[in-house]
Design an enzyme around this catalytic site. Structure first.
Site, PDB file in Angstrom:
ATOM      1  CG  ASN A 210      -0.179  -0.081   2.503  1.00 24.81           C
ATOM      2  OD1 ASN A 210       0.560   0.838   2.840  1.00 24.81           O
ATOM      3  ND2 ASN A 210      -0.312  -1.201   3.219  1.00 24.81           N
ATOM      4  CG  ASP A 279      -6.473  -5.986   6.463  1.00 20.52           C
ATOM      5  OD1 ASP A 279      -5.978  -5.892   7.605  1.00 20.52           O
ATOM      6  OD2 ASP A 279      -7.141  -5.069   5.935  1.00 20.52           O
ATOM      7  CE  LYS A 289       8.848 -11.518 -14.439  1.00 20.31           C
ATOM      8  NZ  LYS A 289       9.449 -10.956 -15.637  1.00 20.31           N
ATOM      9  N   PRO A 305      -2.241 -12.287  10.564  1.00 14.42           N
ATOM     10  CG  PRO A 305      -0.324 -12.669  11.829  1.00 14.42           C
ATOM     11  CD  PRO A 305      -0.875 -12.803  10.446  1.00 14.42           C
ATOM     12  CG  ASP A 306      -5.723  -7.094  13.861  1.00 19.41           C
ATOM     13  OD1 ASP A 306      -5.062  -6.384  14.638  1.00 19.41           O
ATOM     14  OD2 ASP A 306      -6.601  -6.640  13.096  1.00 19.41           O
ATOM     15  CB  VAL A 308      -3.139  -3.342  16.838  1.00 24.56           C
ATOM     16  CG1 VAL A 308      -4.527  -3.439  16.261  1.00 24.56           C
ATOM     17  CG2 VAL A 308      -3.087  -2.300  17.943  1.00 24.56           C
ATOM     18  CG  PHE A 323      -2.896   5.316  13.454  1.00 25.81           C
ATOM     19  CD1 PHE A 323      -2.062   5.163  14.548  1.00 25.81           C
ATOM     20  CD2 PHE A 323      -2.927   6.546  12.803  1.00 25.81           C
ATOM     21  CE1 PHE A 323      -1.280   6.217  14.995  1.00 25.81           C
ATOM     22  CE2 PHE A 323      -2.153   7.608  13.230  1.00 25.81           C
ATOM     23  CZ  PHE A 323      -1.323   7.457  14.335  1.00 25.81           C
ATOM     24  CE  LYS A 341      -8.403  -3.981  13.932  1.00 25.23           C
ATOM     25  NZ  LYS A 341      -7.237  -4.123  13.075  1.00 25.23           N
TER      26      LYS A 341
HETATM   27  O1  PMT Z   1       2.765   6.098   6.657  1.00 24.21           O
HETATM   28  P1  PMT Z   1       2.161   7.408   6.239  1.00 24.21           P
HETATM   29  O2  PMT Z   1       2.328   7.650   4.760  1.00 24.21           O
HETATM   30  O3  PMT Z   1       2.632   8.556   7.075  1.00 24.21           O
HETATM   31  O4  PMT Z   1       0.581   7.297   6.435  1.00 24.21           O
HETATM   32  C1  PMT Z   1       0.039   7.206   7.711  1.00 24.21           C
HETATM   33  C2  PMT Z   1      -1.088   6.178   7.759  1.00 24.21           C
HETATM   34  C3  PMT Z   1      -2.248   6.656   6.896  1.00 24.21           C
HETATM   35  C4  PMT Z   1      -0.613   4.812   7.277  1.00 24.21           C
HETATM   36  C5  PMT Z   1      -1.507   6.093   9.283  1.00 24.21           C
HETATM   37  O5  PMT Z   1      -1.943   7.349   9.701  1.00 24.21           O
HETATM   38  C6  PMT Z   1      -2.615   5.051   9.469  1.00 24.21           C
HETATM   39  O6  PMT Z   1      -3.797   5.318   9.334  1.00 24.21           O
HETATM   40  N1  PMT Z   1      -2.220   3.798   9.813  1.00 24.21           N
HETATM   41  C7  PMT Z   1      -3.103   2.649   9.933  1.00 24.21           C
HETATM   42  C8  PMT Z   1      -3.421   2.101   8.577  1.00 24.21           C
HETATM   43  C9  PMT Z   1      -4.305   0.885   8.624  1.00 24.21           C
HETATM   44  O7  PMT Z   1      -3.890  -0.160   8.215  1.00 24.21           O
HETATM   45  O8  PMT Z   1      -5.456   1.064   9.210  1.00 24.21           O
HETATM   46  P2  PMT Z   1      -6.574  -0.117   9.364  1.00 24.21           P
HETATM   47  O9  PMT Z   1      -7.801   0.634   9.634  1.00 24.21           O
HETATM   48  O10 PMT Z   1      -6.548  -1.038   8.211  1.00 24.21           O
HETATM   49  O11 PMT Z   1      -6.089  -0.917  10.625  1.00 24.21           O
HETATM   50  C10 PMT Z   1      -6.512  -0.623  11.946  1.00 24.21           C
HETATM   51  C11 PMT Z   1      -5.400  -0.838  12.942  1.00 24.21           C
HETATM   52  O12 PMT Z   1      -5.064  -2.230  12.990  1.00 24.21           O
HETATM   53  C12 PMT Z   1      -4.128  -0.111  12.634  1.00 24.21           C
HETATM   54  O13 PMT Z   1      -3.608   0.335  13.863  1.00 24.21           O
HETATM   55  C13 PMT Z   1      -3.230  -1.152  12.019  1.00 24.21           C
HETATM   56  O14 PMT Z   1      -1.846  -0.898  12.265  1.00 24.21           O
HETATM   57  C14 PMT Z   1      -3.689  -2.389  12.770  1.00 24.21           C
HETATM   58  N2  PMT Z   1      -3.521  -3.650  12.045  1.00 24.21           N
HETATM   59  C15 PMT Z   1      -4.204  -3.901  10.899  1.00 24.21           C
HETATM   60  C16 PMT Z   1      -4.075  -5.142  10.265  1.00 24.21           C
HETATM   61  C17 PMT Z   1      -3.234  -6.112  10.842  1.00 24.21           C
HETATM   62  N3  PMT Z   1      -3.076  -7.298  10.264  1.00 24.21           N
HETATM   63  N4  PMT Z   1      -2.566  -5.839  11.959  1.00 24.21           N
HETATM   64  C18 PMT Z   1      -2.699  -4.641  12.567  1.00 24.21           C
HETATM   65  O15 PMT Z   1      -2.062  -4.396  13.610  1.00 24.21           O
END
Ligand code: PMT
Length: 399
Positions: A210, A279, A289, A305-306, A308, A323, A341
């Site tokens: 991403n 995800d 390749k 795995p998640d 956080v 976030f 979460k």
């Molecule tokens: O890196 P930059 O260019 O500065 O941009 C910042 C940002 C937009 C990436 C940042 O501000 C942000 O929003 N980060 C979280 C992005 C994200 O994946 O959000 P989510 O809504 O999909 O996930 C929710 C939370 O679960 C996040 O804290 C994420 O880190 C966490 N997560 C998600 C999936 C996973 N498998 N494990 C996780 O820990």
């Protein structure tokens, strides 16, 4: 709590009998978390060997001003800029006179002259030398210039005299040194932060990822270190220089980030997940390749795995901040992440706005808690990170 985590202390040792206690000063400063460089005058080396100080400090000891080899490694100007505090312990009458006169006749006095950092001295000398009007005159001149004077104390001296001139005890010196710093809001805490994207390999040359640049997470790590935290940054692949005073662990995939996060979360009081973790990952990584053939191609994905959620589910969980990157119904979706979460706080950003969120220098966020939400308008990510760290520090449970 006495904490010198992330603090850089240059310990100057001059030639007095109390120099043997400098080894203990190094140990105690290190116990408080400080990074130490030692500079010795040639007279000091008659009382304690540079090798002892090198073994304790973990750095080469600096001895001479005009040593090309030392200057090539870390020169006197670099050392003067490196130090947050210069501590001279013991400081002899001769060295105090040098300092008071602004002399730069050896490495230590030159560093003191060049530095704009706080300077503290722990005088140590015979009671007659301490009481002498010249020493007292030098002392007042140094005090007038803002030099911090630790001691001396009174008592029996190595020469058999009794009176003032004994160096202050190592533990007291370390505590007085710690008092020179404003304790940061996160002093004594360990903080782990994830940042950047993850890359999920499809074959040796392709991956799913991403647009995260890591800027938000790196700014948070910098702000946490600034606030005195022992900071660990677990970073996906980005083009940023790791912040100073932060332990940075580089990972590529979500699985690697997951393992590093769980390993580092031990004894951590705050976990912030700002990484944009994929995800899903391909169920299989092709060894060679993949060749173009059919008009359509399907890649089977399996869930990662998640990270956080796994941290929030730990028995001794840290305060856990996630976030939320949303494009619509920002507060609703952020709140559902907070609950699902089991997080303490969610920082939501609207990533449909190209001027904030992914890969921009600015961000605007909604800080979502169980009881409410507060918006922080668009602002530079470094400034935002400092504001977020200050807020979160206030929310941490006290020990
Ligand atoms: O890196 P930059 O260019 O500065 O941009 C910042 C940002 C937009 C990436 C940042 O501000 C942000 O929003 N980060 C979280 C992005 C994200 O994946 O959000 P989510 O809504 O999909 O996930 C929710 C939370 O679960 C996040 O804290 C994420 O880190 C966490 N997560 C998600 C999936 C996973 N498998 N494990 C996780 O820990």
């Amino acid at each position: 709590m006495l904490s010198l985590v992330n603090k850089r202390i240059l310990l100057g040792i001059t030639g007095g009998i109390a120099a043997y206690k400098s080894a203990e000063i190094v140990r105690r400063l290190q116990d408080a978390g400080a990074d130490i460089q030692v500079v010795m005058t040639s007279a000091a080396t008659e009382f304690i060997t540079p090798l002892t100080l090198q073994a304790l400090s973990g750095h080469r000891v600096h001895l001479a001003l005009l040593d090309p080899e030392s200057e090539a490694a870390m020169g006197h100007i670099e050392l003067s800029r490196w130090a947050d505090v210069i501590l001279v312990a013991p400081a002899t009458a001769d060295f105090m006179a040098k300092l008071a006169n602004g002399e730069g006749s050896d490495l230590l006095s030159t560093i003191c002259l060049a530095s704009r950092s706080a300077l503290a001295i722990a005088p140590s000398m015979n009671q007659g030398m301490w009481r002498h009007p010249s020493t007292q005159y030098n002392l007042e001149r140094l005090r007038g210039r803002g030099v911090h004077i630790f001691g001396p104390t009174e008592g029996s001296q190595a020469c058999g005299d009794i009176g003032p001139g004994r160096m202050t005890e190592p533990q007291d010196i370390v505590e007085l040194t710690a008092d020179l710093f404003e304790t940061g809001a996160l002093a004594g805490r360990k903080v782990v932060i994830t940042a950047g994207p993850t890359r999920e390999a499809i074959d040796p040359v392709r991956y799913i990822s991403n647009h995260s640049s890591g800027k938000m997470g790196y700014a948070l790590a910098e702000a946490a270190a600034e606030a005195g935290a022992e900071t660990v940054l677990i970073s996906g692949p980005v083009n940023l220089t790791p912040p100073d005073r932060v332990k940075t662990i580089h990972v590529t995939s979500a699985l690697e980030m997951y393992e590093a996060a769980l390993a580092e979360t031990v004894n951590c009081q705050l976990f912030i997940a700002s990484a944009a973790v994929a995800d899903y990952r391909p169920a299989r990584i092709a060894e060679q390749k993949m060749k173009k053939a059919a008009d359509q191609m399907t890649i089977e994905l399996v869930k990662n795995p998640d990270i956080v959620s796994a941290v929030a589910a730990l028995q001794n969980r840290p305060f856990t901040v996630g976030f939320a990157a949303e494009t619509t119904q920002v507060e609703d979706f952020a709140r559902s992440k907070l609950e699902r979460k089991k997080l303490d706080l969610v920082i939501a950003n609207d990533v449909s706005d190209r001027t904030i969120g992914f890969n921009s220098d600015d961000n605007a966020v909604l800080v979502v808690e169980m009881q409410g939400a507060e918006a922080i308008p668009k602002i530079n990510k470094s400034i935002l990170a400092r504001q977020l760290i200050a807020r979160i520090a206030d929310m941490l449970p006290t020990d």
